[in-house]
Design a protein around this motif. Sequence first.
Motif, short mmCIF file in Angstrom:
data_model
loop_
_atom_site.label_atom_id
_atom_site.label_comp_id
_atom_site.label_asym_id
_atom_site.label_seq_id
_atom_site.Cartn_x
_atom_site.Cartn_y
_atom_site.Cartn_z
N LEU A 1 0.84 -1.20 0.00
CA LEU A 1 0.00 0.00 0.00
C LEU A 1 0.87 1.24 0.00
CD1 LEU A 1 -2.46 -1.03 2.85
CD2 LEU A 1 -2.99 -1.02 0.40
N ARG A 2 0.35 2.28 -0.61
CA ARG A 2 0.98 3.58 -0.50
C ARG A 2 0.05 4.43 0.37
NH1 ARG A 2 3.86 7.47 -4.14
NH2 ARG A 2 3.00 9.45 -3.48
N VAL A 3 0.58 4.99 1.43
CA VAL A 3 -0.26 5.66 2.42
C VAL A 3 0.29 7.03 2.73
CG1 VAL A 3 -0.96 5.59 4.86
CG2 VAL A 3 -1.04 3.51 3.48
N GLN A 4 -0.60 8.01 2.86
CA GLN A 4 -0.16 9.34 3.30
C GLN A 4 -0.96 9.73 4.55
OE1 GLN A 4 -0.92 12.76 0.79
NE2 GLN A 4 1.16 13.51 1.20
N LEU B 1 6.47 -4.22 7.00
CA LEU B 1 7.55 -3.30 6.68
C LEU B 1 6.99 -1.92 6.35
CD1 LEU B 1 10.72 -3.41 6.13
CD2 LEU B 1 10.07 -3.47 3.72
N VAL B 2 7.58 -0.89 6.89
CA VAL B 2 7.17 0.48 6.56
C VAL B 2 8.37 1.20 5.96
CG1 VAL B 2 6.26 2.65 7.44
CG2 VAL B 2 5.57 0.50 8.48
N ASP B 3 8.13 1.83 4.85
CA ASP B 3 9.23 2.45 4.14
C ASP B 3 8.83 3.88 3.76
OD1 ASP B 3 11.57 2.80 2.81
OD2 ASP B 3 10.99 1.67 1.02
N PRO B 4 9.39 4.90 4.42
CA PRO B 4 8.99 6.27 4.08
C PRO B 4 9.46 6.67 2.68
CG PRO B 4 10.73 6.26 5.74
CD PRO B 4 10.40 4.84 5.49
N ILE B 5 8.64 7.44 2.00
CA ILE B 5 9.01 7.92 0.66
C ILE B 5 9.71 9.26 0.80
CG2 ILE B 5 8.13 8.60 -1.60
CD1 ILE B 5 5.76 6.78 -1.15
N LYS B 6 10.87 9.39 0.23
CA LYS B 6 11.68 10.59 0.44
C LYS B 6 11.06 11.84 -0.20
CE LYS B 6 16.02 8.23 1.02
NZ LYS B 6 16.57 7.17 0.18
N GLU B 7 10.59 11.68 -1.43
CA GLU B 7 10.17 12.87 -2.18
C GLU B 7 8.91 13.50 -1.59
OE1 GLU B 7 9.93 9.75 -4.86
OE2 GLU B 7 11.70 9.69 -3.60
N ILE C 1 3.85 0.57 2.49
CA ILE C 1 3.66 -0.38 3.57
C ILE C 1 3.45 -1.78 2.99
CG2 ILE C 1 2.15 -1.07 5.47
CD1 ILE C 1 1.50 1.93 5.77
N ASN C 2 4.32 -2.70 3.40
CA ASN C 2 4.12 -4.09 3.02
C ASN C 2 3.38 -4.80 4.13
OD1 ASN C 2 6.04 -3.15 1.19
ND2 ASN C 2 6.91 -5.19 0.93
N SER C 3 2.31 -5.52 3.74
CA SER C 3 1.56 -6.25 4.76
C SER C 3 2.22 -7.59 5.03
CB SER C 3 0.14 -6.49 4.29
OG SER C 3 -0.41 -5.30 3.81
N THR C 4 1.87 -8.17 6.14
CA THR C 4 2.29 -9.55 6.41
C THR C 4 1.65 -10.43 5.35
OG1 THR C 4 1.98 -8.91 8.70
CG2 THR C 4 2.50 -11.22 8.29
N TRP D 1 -5.30 11.13 13.40
CA TRP D 1 -4.56 11.53 12.20
C TRP D 1 -5.49 11.55 11.00
CZ3 TRP D 1 -0.28 7.35 13.10
CH2 TRP D 1 0.55 7.77 14.16
N ILE D 2 -5.07 12.26 10.00
CA ILE D 2 -5.89 12.26 8.78
C ILE D 2 -5.23 11.37 7.73
CG2 ILE D 2 -6.75 13.67 6.87
CD1 ILE D 2 -7.03 15.92 8.90
N LEU D 3 -6.01 10.40 7.32
CA LEU D 3 -5.51 9.49 6.28
C LEU D 3 -5.88 10.07 4.93
CD1 LEU D 3 -4.22 6.71 5.72
CD2 LEU D 3 -6.51 5.74 5.86
N SER D 4 -4.91 10.70 4.25
CA SER D 4 -5.29 11.40 3.01
C SER D 4 -5.06 10.55 1.76
CB SER D 4 -4.52 12.71 2.90
OG SER D 4 -3.17 12.43 2.72
N GLU D 5 -4.32 9.46 1.91
CA GLU D 5 -4.17 8.61 0.72
C GLU D 5 -3.93 7.17 1.15
OE1 GLU D 5 -0.77 9.50 -1.72
OE2 GLU D 5 -1.15 7.76 -2.99
N MET D 6 -4.61 6.27 0.48
CA MET D 6 -4.29 4.85 0.67
C MET D 6 -4.53 4.13 -0.65
SD MET D 6 -4.95 1.91 3.41
CE MET D 6 -6.31 2.49 4.31
N THR D 7 -3.45 3.81 -1.36
CA THR D 7 -3.59 3.21 -2.69
C THR D 7 -2.91 1.84 -2.71
OG1 THR D 7 -3.01 5.43 -3.38
CG2 THR D 7 -3.48 3.85 -5.12
N PRO D 8 -3.61 0.83 -3.10
CA PRO D 8 -2.91 -0.45 -3.29
C PRO D 8 -2.00 -0.38 -4.51
CG PRO D 8 -5.22 -0.67 -3.89
CD PRO D 8 -5.04 0.72 -3.40
N ILE D 9 -0.78 -0.84 -4.37
CA ILE D 9 0.13 -0.84 -5.52
C ILE D 9 0.10 -2.22 -6.16
CG2 ILE D 9 2.53 -0.59 -6.27
CD1 ILE D 9 2.92 1.30 -3.94
N GLU D 10 -0.35 -2.23 -7.40
CA GLU D 10 -0.46 -3.51 -8.11
C GLU D 10 0.82 -3.78 -8.86
OE1 GLU D 10 -3.65 -3.80 -10.78
OE2 GLU D 10 -5.17 -3.96 -9.21
#
Lengths: 310, 241
Positions: free
Chosen positions: A229-232, A254-260, A267-270, A288-297
């Motif tokens: 998932l890509r989450v903001q 796993l959580v991996d912050p995006i630099k840009e 976010i990688n799920s189990t 918190w405000i969840l402003s983006e949650m996109t599954p990455i295909e």
Amino acid sequence: MSIIVENLTKKYGSQRAVDNISFEVKTGEIVGFLGPNGAGKTTTMKIITCFMAPSDGDVKVGGNSIHNNQELIKKKIGYLPENNPLYYDMQILDYLRFVAELQGVPKSKIESRIIEMVRLTGLNDEKHKKIGELSKGYKQRVGLAQAMIHDPEILILDEPTTGLDPNQIVEIRKLIRELGREKTVILSTHILPEVEATCDRILIINKGKIVADGTSEILKKQAQGEEVLRVQILEASSKDEIINALQGLESVSLVDPIKESENSFIINSTPGVSSRKDIFKLCVNKNWILSEMTPIETKLEDIFRQLTTN
Amino acid sequence: MKSIWIIAKRELNSFFDSLIAYILLVVFLGISGFFTWLYGSDIFFVGQATLQPFFSIAYWTLFFFIPALTMRMLAEEKKSGTLELLLTKSISDWQVVLGKFTAVLMLIVIALLLTLPYYFTIASLGPIDHGAVWLGYFGMILMSMTFISIGLFASSITNNQIVSFLLSLFVGVFFLIIFDVLAGSFTGETGQFFSYLSLATHYDSISRGVVDSKDVIYFLSITFFGLLLAESILSKRNIAD
């Protein structure tokens, strides 16, 4: 009419262009052959259309083997060869008539079939021209028209949309889709969105072997394994707080912050679990405000590259 | 049978569409007419009502013309890839070869039919041996069949038209000249063998007005053998290796 390919092998010298492949295409199925250049797509098609004999193995078209019922099989198949060879010195109508006669269309039906093909492929304005005078896209249409003129039960199209403009590509794909309702279609292409748009099933061939077989959804699922998932998240006090909180969730591996991008994470799920609900609940709890949650295909491109390189 | 005719019809149309047919007819009639009526050992020089001068010149004209007609037949289809298109239709390799053979033969027959006025003119000039004339035409057709099959064979083994043309002339020269020369320079059985292979031996005996089944069999068997070779080379792609 089904096509059954059994242990097909074709050797050119010591090189195996097709290496012991087996697959089955059912009636009414549209199957896309994918593969890099020289993977064996065209060779397989040439064998199915009885132009070439295999070194080993068999193909059964509607129960008839290519080893003893060639003329019967050839009548059932409409074939558009690679590079679309045509008699450039013939007029379109004469050429279509010639093919219709060869394929044994009854005399009374020939004219109506020609008119239908000309209409279907949009050749009406050009029909009196010589084939050599046509642009590449129109030649391609003539190639398709000649393949379909005898209303075959099976269509084998080697790169049917090369040389067409985007509008024509959409039209031809639509046409193939429509035809695929009653007919069995095998097409090969390099264009990946094309397979996704037109085919029920995908066969990825590499170095003469089938490396993947299934619908695009199945292939994607297989390649992916776990949810990504890509989450903001906005209005958190610090980035680290978010990361720690997310890592604390059981379903997140796993959580991996995006630099840009500020406050965005990959976010990688189990494996086998979806983390979407937990992330949402976490945000609600912490205000918190969840402003983006996109599954990455995984894209078909990625699967293709993964399977055909190395 | 029907498929053979469909292919032959297409080939004939393409001859007439592309000027090849007209050029062939005009040049063939021009050359043979010139030597029959005006120059060399022509009718008036011989002083007899005979079509012999025409046949001896047509013999050579066809020797050069037929390879020019057959050279593209299979070579071009191989080069442009249309052979694949043709052979994946519901026809056999034999039908393709025979269709093309028929087309060239028909064009040659048309050319020969157009020389019939020579015959009628000469017949009105004096007493003519009608049998010899018809047998002469018959021999011409048999000889053309032989050359067409050699030409188709040459066209089947290459995708270059020039190679195909030269190769069929090369093979043709053996049957037309070299075997004849060899027959002269050997005696006994070897000489007879070469004499049998020589096309001139058989053509002469037919044009003298003697039809022997041996001669007809000779022409037909070379024709068959040439076509068989062409067909086997075409279908080689289709044999499991």
